[in-house]
Design a protein around this motif. Structure first.
Motif, PDB file in Angstrom:
ATOM      1  N   LEU A 184      11.395   1.192   3.236  1.00  0.00           N
ATOM      2  CA  LEU A 184      10.722   0.279   4.167  1.00  0.00           C
ATOM      3  C   LEU A 184       9.663  -0.550   3.445  1.00  0.00           C
ATOM      4  O   LEU A 184       9.547  -1.765   3.678  1.00  0.00           O
ATOM      5  CB  LEU A 184      10.092   1.081   5.307  1.00  0.00           C
ATOM      6  N   SER A 185       8.896   0.074   2.572  1.00  0.00           N
ATOM      7  CA  SER A 185       7.862  -0.666   1.851  1.00  0.00           C
ATOM      8  C   SER A 185       8.472  -1.735   0.961  1.00  0.00           C
ATOM      9  O   SER A 185       7.955  -2.866   0.883  1.00  0.00           O
ATOM     10  CB  SER A 185       7.022   0.298   1.012  1.00  0.00           C
ATOM     11  N   LEU A 186       9.573  -1.440   0.295  1.00  0.00           N
ATOM     12  CA  LEU A 186      10.220  -2.431  -0.560  1.00  0.00           C
ATOM     13  C   LEU A 186      10.784  -3.594   0.252  1.00  0.00           C
ATOM     14  O   LEU A 186      10.724  -4.757  -0.184  1.00  0.00           O
ATOM     15  CB  LEU A 186      11.315  -1.763  -1.381  1.00  0.00           C
ATOM     16  N   ASN A 187      11.307  -3.310   1.420  1.00  0.00           N
ATOM     17  CA  ASN A 187      11.809  -4.391   2.269  1.00  0.00           C
ATOM     18  C   ASN A 187      10.671  -5.252   2.818  1.00  0.00           C
ATOM     19  O   ASN A 187      10.813  -6.481   2.908  1.00  0.00           O
ATOM     20  CB  ASN A 187      12.634  -3.812   3.424  1.00  0.00           C
ATOM     21  N   LEU A 188       9.558  -4.633   3.158  1.00  0.00           N
ATOM     22  CA  LEU A 188       8.404  -5.408   3.610  1.00  0.00           C
ATOM     23  C   LEU A 188       7.860  -6.288   2.485  1.00  0.00           C
ATOM     24  O   LEU A 188       7.476  -7.442   2.706  1.00  0.00           O
ATOM     25  CB  LEU A 188       7.310  -4.471   4.131  1.00  0.00           C
ATOM     26  N   ILE A 189       7.837  -5.747   1.281  1.00  0.00           N
ATOM     27  CA  ILE A 189       7.401  -6.536   0.134  1.00  0.00           C
ATOM     28  C   ILE A 189       8.371  -7.688  -0.112  1.00  0.00           C
ATOM     29  O   ILE A 189       7.956  -8.816  -0.437  1.00  0.00           O
ATOM     30  CB  ILE A 189       7.265  -5.634  -1.108  1.00  0.00           C
ATOM     31  N   GLY A 190       9.662  -7.428   0.038  1.00  0.00           N
ATOM     32  CA  GLY A 190      10.643  -8.495  -0.128  1.00  0.00           C
ATOM     33  C   GLY A 190      10.459  -9.614   0.878  1.00  0.00           C
ATOM     34  O   GLY A 190      10.551 -10.804   0.526  1.00  0.00           O
ATOM     35  N   ASP A 191      10.173  -9.267   2.135  1.00  0.00           N
ATOM     36  CA  ASP A 191       9.914 -10.300   3.140  1.00  0.00           C
ATOM     37  C   ASP A 191       8.655 -11.100   2.805  1.00  0.00           C
ATOM     38  O   ASP A 191       8.612 -12.323   2.980  1.00  0.00           O
ATOM     39  CB  ASP A 191       9.782  -9.665   4.526  1.00  0.00           C
ATOM     40  N   LEU A 225       0.828  -1.213   0.000  1.00  0.00           N
ATOM     41  CA  LEU A 225       0.000   0.000   0.000  1.00  0.00           C
ATOM     42  C   LEU A 225       0.862   1.263   0.000  1.00  0.00           C
ATOM     43  O   LEU A 225       0.570   2.226  -0.717  1.00  0.00           O
ATOM     44  CB  LEU A 225      -0.935  -0.014   1.209  1.00  0.00           C
ATOM     45  N   ILE A 226       1.922   1.262   0.808  1.00  0.00           N
ATOM     46  CA  ILE A 226       2.810   2.432   0.832  1.00  0.00           C
ATOM     47  C   ILE A 226       3.453   2.641  -0.526  1.00  0.00           C
ATOM     48  O   ILE A 226       3.508   3.768  -1.051  1.00  0.00           O
ATOM     49  CB  ILE A 226       3.880   2.257   1.926  1.00  0.00           C
ATOM     50  N   LEU A 227       3.937   1.558  -1.129  1.00  0.00           N
ATOM     51  CA  LEU A 227       4.561   1.675  -2.448  1.00  0.00           C
ATOM     52  C   LEU A 227       3.545   2.115  -3.499  1.00  0.00           C
ATOM     53  O   LEU A 227       3.891   2.880  -4.416  1.00  0.00           O
ATOM     54  CB  LEU A 227       5.182   0.342  -2.841  1.00  0.00           C
ATOM     55  N   ALA A 228       2.300   1.651  -3.378  1.00  0.00           N
ATOM     56  CA  ALA A 228       1.264   2.069  -4.324  1.00  0.00           C
ATOM     57  C   ALA A 228       1.005   3.572  -4.231  1.00  0.00           C
ATOM     58  O   ALA A 228       0.805   4.244  -5.259  1.00  0.00           O
ATOM     59  CB  ALA A 228      -0.024   1.293  -4.067  1.00  0.00           C
ATOM     60  N   VAL A 229       1.031   4.115  -3.020  1.00  0.00           N
ATOM     61  CA  VAL A 229       0.849   5.565  -2.857  1.00  0.00           C
ATOM     62  C   VAL A 229       2.005   6.321  -3.493  1.00  0.00           C
ATOM     63  O   VAL A 229       1.804   7.329  -4.196  1.00  0.00           O
ATOM     64  CB  VAL A 229       0.715   5.908  -1.359  1.00  0.00           C
ATOM     65  N   VAL A 230       3.228   5.847  -3.289  1.00  0.00           N
ATOM     66  CA  VAL A 230       4.393   6.516  -3.867  1.00  0.00           C
ATOM     67  C   VAL A 230       4.353   6.451  -5.393  1.00  0.00           C
ATOM     68  O   VAL A 230       4.589   7.454  -6.093  1.00  0.00           O
ATOM     69  CB  VAL A 230       5.694   5.895  -3.328  1.00  0.00           C
ATOM     70  N   PRO A 245      11.745  15.013   2.489  1.00  0.00           N
ATOM     71  CA  PRO A 245      12.240  14.002   1.534  1.00  0.00           C
ATOM     72  C   PRO A 245      12.912  12.812   2.224  1.00  0.00           C
ATOM     73  O   PRO A 245      12.882  11.696   1.702  1.00  0.00           O
ATOM     74  CB  PRO A 245      13.226  14.775   0.661  1.00  0.00           C
ATOM     75  N   GLY A 246      13.498  13.055   3.404  1.00  0.00           N
ATOM     76  CA  GLY A 246      14.082  11.938   4.139  1.00  0.00           C
ATOM     77  C   GLY A 246      13.035  10.928   4.568  1.00  0.00           C
ATOM     78  O   GLY A 246      13.244   9.709   4.476  1.00  0.00           O
ATOM     79  N   VAL A 247      11.886  11.410   5.036  1.00  0.00           N
ATOM     80  CA  VAL A 247      10.792  10.513   5.411  1.00  0.00           C
ATOM     81  C   VAL A 247      10.278   9.755   4.186  1.00  0.00           C
ATOM     82  O   VAL A 247       9.936   8.570   4.268  1.00  0.00           O
ATOM     83  CB  VAL A 247       9.659  11.313   6.089  1.00  0.00           C
ATOM     84  N   ALA A 248      10.226  10.433   3.036  1.00  0.00           N
ATOM     85  CA  ALA A 248       9.785   9.758   1.802  1.00  0.00           C
ATOM     86  C   ALA A 248      10.731   8.612   1.439  1.00  0.00           C
ATOM     87  O   ALA A 248      10.289   7.530   1.037  1.00  0.00           O
ATOM     88  CB  ALA A 248       9.702  10.775   0.664  1.00  0.00           C
ATOM     89  N   ILE A 249      12.019   8.837   1.578  1.00  0.00           N
ATOM     90  CA  ILE A 249      12.990   7.768   1.292  1.00  0.00           C
ATOM     91  C   ILE A 249      12.818   6.617   2.262  1.00  0.00           C
ATOM     92  O   ILE A 249      12.816   5.434   1.869  1.00  0.00           O
ATOM     93  CB  ILE A 249      14.421   8.329   1.349  1.00  0.00           C
ATOM     94  N   VAL A 250      12.663   6.933   3.550  1.00  0.00           N
ATOM     95  CA  VAL A 250      12.515   5.883   4.565  1.00  0.00           C
ATOM     96  C   VAL A 250      11.273   5.041   4.292  1.00  0.00           C
ATOM     97  O   VAL A 250      11.315   3.804   4.331  1.00  0.00           O
ATOM     98  CB  VAL A 250      12.465   6.508   5.965  1.00  0.00           C
ATOM     99  N   LEU A 251      10.154   5.687   3.993  1.00  0.00           N
ATOM    100  CA  LEU A 251       8.926   4.941   3.759  1.00  0.00           C
ATOM    101  C   LEU A 251       9.021   4.079   2.500  1.00  0.00           C
ATOM    102  O   LEU A 251       8.550   2.930   2.486  1.00  0.00           O
ATOM    103  CB  LEU A 251       7.740   5.918   3.641  1.00  0.00           C
ATOM    104  N   THR A 252       9.633   4.611   1.453  1.00  0.00           N
ATOM    105  CA  THR A 252       9.747   3.844   0.217  1.00  0.00           C
ATOM    106  C   THR A 252      10.655   2.629   0.402  1.00  0.00           C
ATOM    107  O   THR A 252      10.320   1.515  -0.017  1.00  0.00           O
ATOM    108  CB  THR A 252      10.282   4.729  -0.921  1.00  0.00           C
TER     109      THR A 252
END
Length: 346
Positions: A325-332, A87-92, A316-323
């Motif tokens: 984080l979302s990719l790592n969650l998807i990887g898991d 969901l986070i990645l979809a928003v980005v 922008p730092g928060v945007a990088i962290v969320l993106t």
């Protein structure tokens, strides 16, 4: 005469007994032949039909069999952290795709009074930077650059890594030794230093940054694919493909590669996150494309104003962290869904 009469009568009496014995022997031989013909062929693997062996084989097959696409999708969607990352990645991704519609003007142009804080002006919900540029416009346009670099660098790295790793793992021998040494040479050089050198030589631009990140990330993919091919090429279905006369190209790309892809897909999600971090670090250091705005360049622009306008770097730092984080969650989540051992245990 009596002697001569006795002999024929005795011979006639003995002949029926002999014929009866012969008939019984012939019948016994015929019965033995029929019984032997009725028996099944000898089983060269008698233990396979044992109850314990059957249960063991069934359990192993159920645990190690490749999961289907539908089952993998259900396992992925049943993971709440993976769904949250999706969901986070979809928003980005949605914000990046809608950037030209929401903010058609150049995000590098001055849009208002400098250093307006978030919420101070309704026209600029996230404020403006030291040059009067809209922070929100830069954020969504920066998402386009970061995702483009991450996706293209990962794709190029996967192609190079799969070709090298598949060739080394399948053919082995001298080919494997040469390609393994090439992989080791690239891995002995610190990745970020090599990235800086490549970008400095090629001049900073989005294509150059993507190719440089791919040149740094392909060895990990090659090592993983090589290990997968070395294990899978000994399977029975590969031997059957060779026996049928299939060529090396068909065996590599249609028989072995599909079975080696699940861990590669998991690694690809992590590689995208790493590529985004690398691009942000380059832009922060001033080695990004000066003609586009990215999250790293926004952080680099706001680092001189951390005490007075910390939001310029924080947003922008928060945007990088969320993106990331979302990719790592998807990887898991992909690892859990595509891993047959975990699927069997669940």
């Amino acid at each position: 005469m009596h002697g001569t009469g006795t002999l024929p009568s005795g011979g006639l009496a003995a002949n029926p007994r002999a014929s009866d014995a012969e008939d019984r022997a012939a019948a016994a031989a015929l019965g033995a032949e029929r019984a032997q013909a009725a028996q099944p062929e000898p089983d060269f693997w008698p233990n396979v039909h044992a109850p314990d062996a059957a249960r063991t084989v069934t359990a192993d097959v159920a645990r190690l069999a490749p999961v289907g696409r539908r089952h993998a999708l259900l396992v992925f969607l049943s993971n709440p952290t993976a769904v949250a990352g999706l969901l986070i990645l979809a928003v980005v991704v949605g914000a990046a795709l809608a950037a030209p519609v929401l903010f058609p003007d150049d995000p590098l142009e001055m849009a208002g009074r400098p250093l307006q804080w978030p919420g101070q002006n309704p026209r600029f919900p996230l404020g403006t930077d030291a040059l009067g540029r809209d922070v929100l416009a830069g954020l969504v346009h920066g998402a386009r650059v970061s995702l483009l670099v991450g996706a293209s660098a990962t794709l190029a790295g996967l192609l190079a890594g799969i070709l090298v790793g598949a060739t080394a793992g399948y053919f082995g021998g001298v080919v494997d030794d040469v390609l393994s040494k090439l992989i080791e040479i690239f891995q002995t050089v610190p990745g970020f230093i090599l990235l800086i050198v490549l970008v400095a030589i090629a001049q900073p631009s989005v294509p150059a940054i993507a190719l440089a990140i791919a040149a740094v990330s392909w060895p990990q993919v090659a090592r993983l694919v090589r290990a997968q091919f070395r294990a899978i090429k000994e399977k029975d279905f590969v031997a059957a493909a060779r026996a049928l006369g299939f060529g090396h190209g068909r065996i590599i790309f249609r028989e072995i590669l599909p079975n080696a892809l699940p861990p590669v897909i998991v690694l690809a999600s992590v590689t995208v996150a790493t590529a985004i971090l690398m691009e942000s670090a380059l832009s922060f250091m001033g080695l990004g494309d000066p003609n586009v705005v990215s999250w790293g360049s926004m952080i680099g622009t706001g680092r001189d104003l951390l005490l007075t306008a910390w939001f310029l770097s924080a947003i922008p730092g928060v945007a990088i962290v969320l993106t990331v984080l979302s990719l790592n969650l998807i990887g898991d989540g992909l690892n859990e869904a595509l891993n047959p051992r975990r699927g069997g245990e669940g």
